[in-house]
Design an enzyme around this catalytic site. Structure first.
Site, PDB file in Angstrom:
ATOM      1  N   GLU A  11      -1.529  -5.370   8.679  1.00 24.19           N
ATOM      2  CA  GLU A  11      -0.782  -4.784   9.791  1.00 24.19           C
ATOM      3  C   GLU A  11      -1.486  -5.049  11.112  1.00 24.19           C
ATOM      4  OE1 GLU A  11       0.071  -0.652   9.013  1.00 24.19           O
ATOM      5  OE2 GLU A  11       0.848  -1.082   6.999  1.00 24.19           O
ATOM      6  N   ASP A  24      -1.105  -6.334  -0.466  1.00 24.59           N
ATOM      7  CA  ASP A  24      -1.243  -5.635   0.818  1.00 24.59           C
ATOM      8  C   ASP A  24      -2.705  -5.223   1.025  1.00 24.59           C
ATOM      9  OD1 ASP A  24       0.067  -4.807   3.069  1.00 24.59           O
ATOM     10  OD2 ASP A  24       1.083  -3.103   2.118  1.00 24.59           O
ATOM     11  N   LYS A  55      -1.062  -9.474   3.014  1.00 19.99           N
ATOM     12  CA  LYS A  55      -0.365  -8.953   4.194  1.00 19.99           C
ATOM     13  C   LYS A  55      -1.291  -7.962   4.889  1.00 19.99           C
ATOM     14  CE  LYS A  55       3.014  -5.718   4.021  1.00 19.99           C
ATOM     15  NZ  LYS A  55       2.415  -4.668   4.881  1.00 19.99           N
ATOM     16  N   ASP A  84       0.838  -1.209   0.000  1.00 20.90           N
ATOM     17  CA  ASP A  84       0.000   0.000   0.000  1.00 20.90           C
ATOM     18  C   ASP A  84       0.873   1.259   0.000  1.00 20.90           C
ATOM     19  OD1 ASP A  84       0.892  -0.118   2.601  1.00 20.90           O
ATOM     20  OD2 ASP A  84      -1.083   0.088   3.544  1.00 20.90           O
ATOM     21  N   GLU A 102       8.859  -4.028  11.027  1.00 22.34           N
ATOM     22  CA  GLU A 102       9.308  -2.732  10.492  1.00 22.34           C
ATOM     23  C   GLU A 102       9.678  -1.770  11.618  1.00 22.34           C
ATOM     24  OE1 GLU A 102       6.698  -0.906   7.614  1.00 22.34           O
ATOM     25  OE2 GLU A 102       7.914   0.927   7.547  1.00 22.34           O
TER      26      GLU A 102
HETATM   27  O1  KIV Z   1       3.476  -1.101   1.669  1.00 20.46           O
HETATM   28  C1  KIV Z   1       4.666  -1.413   1.799  1.00 20.46           C
HETATM   29  O2  KIV Z   1       5.518  -1.142   0.946  1.00 20.46           O
HETATM   30  C2  KIV Z   1       5.042  -2.142   3.011  1.00 20.46           C
HETATM   31  C3  KIV Z   1       6.506  -2.331   3.263  1.00 20.46           C
HETATM   32  C4  KIV Z   1       7.089  -1.078   3.780  1.00 20.46           C
HETATM   33  C5  KIV Z   1       6.759  -3.481   4.155  1.00 20.46           C
HETATM   34  O3  KIV Z   1       4.204  -2.516   3.771  1.00 20.46           O
END
Ligand code: KIV
Length: 277
Positions: free
Chosen positions: A124, A93, A122, A54, A195
């Site tokens: 968070e 993401d 993915k 994202d 991160e």
């Molecule tokens: O969106 C992204 O690029 C990320 C990375 C920073 C891990 O989540």
């Protein structure tokens, strides 16, 4: 190698390969990409995983944070990357607001990314997202967690701030991050991005988990690393301490475009060689 068999290095990377890489102690290289052109190029360079992050909101759309990214945009970027048919595992993401409301919402959003071509998703969050991770994995959708400096928590953190510097069980505390990591693994995640945390904490988490940890601004002790492509190529407006710039593509783009502009203005372009008769 038997004729007709593809080299093991060129075989498609799948989710079970992540566990194998971890067992073999082979470090995992992940990078972001948002379109077919760059997906093709980074795949040719041999990355294991492409994250359709994202971060598209910041590096592609010019936003200040990742918060404005929405699901339709992420589906679009995943489709663009999938059309490159990379050998690397494609990770989509989940953007802010597409999974926090309920497990049902998270499952529906994950299905949308998988139908667009992602091979894992993915999201968070640690303890608070454990049930969501479990719900998505129950649908046979592999999930990668993301803990520490979670950019979607920009407002709670008061900016993009390193997490885990202080002991404590409150969000962003060192002890809490250890618990977050354990909760993400127990919920069934196949890997976890860590991160923006002190390197000794990332190493401690990596030693405690059996799933691979993918670090960004988390030091050398993780099972693998991820960077944003635009930081690596020198295309980002900002320089970050945790990111290494491996090339200065911005200068190449500006120089080439300036030469083109000059040639148009002075009539050198187009020449007859590039014209039709
Ligand atoms: O969106 C992204 O690029 C990320 C990375 C920073 C891990 O989540």
């Amino acid at each position: 190698m038997i004729a007709g068999q593809s080299s093991p290095e060129r075989r498609k990377v799948t989710v079970p390969d992540l566990a194998r890489f971890q067992e073999e102690g082979r470090r995992i290289a992940m990078i972001t990409a948002y379109d077919a052109t760059f997906a093709r190029l980074v795949d040719r360079a041999g990355v294991d995983m492409i994250l359709v992050g994202d971060s598209a909101a910041t590096v592609i759309q010019g936003e200040r944070t990742t918060i404005p990214a929405d699901l339709a945009e992420m589906e679009y970027h995943v489709r663009c990357v999938a059309r490159a048919h990379p050998r690397a595992l494609i990770v989509g993401d989940l953007p802010f607001g597409s999974y926090q409301v309920s497990s049902e919402q998270a499952i529906a959003s994950s299905i949308a990314l998988i139908k667009s071509g992602a091979e894992a998703v993915k999201l968070e969050g640690g303890i608070t997202m454990a049930e969501t991770i479990a719900a998505i994995t129950r649908c046979d959708i592999p999930v990668i967690g993301h803990i520490g400096l979670t950019p979607q928590s920009f407002h709670r953190m008061g900016g993009h701030r390193v997490q885990g510097r202080q002991a404590g069980l409150e969000a962003g505390g060192r002890d809490r991050l250890l618990q977050d990591a354990g909760a993400v693994e127990a919920a069934g995640a196949c890997a976890v991005v860590i991160e923006g945390v002190p390197h000794d904490l990332a190493t401690e988490i990596t030693e405690k988990l059996t799933i691979p940890t993918i670090g960004i601004g988390a030091g050398p002790g993780c099972s693998g690393q991820v960077l944003v492509l635009h930081d690596v190529l020198g295309l980002s407006e900002c320089r970050y301490r945790f990111a290494k710039q491996y090339a200065d593509i911005a200068s190449i783009v500006v120089d080439a475009t300036r030469t083109y502009v000059d040639e148009v203005r002075d009539g050198a372009w187009p020449d007859l060689e590039h014209s039709f008769s």
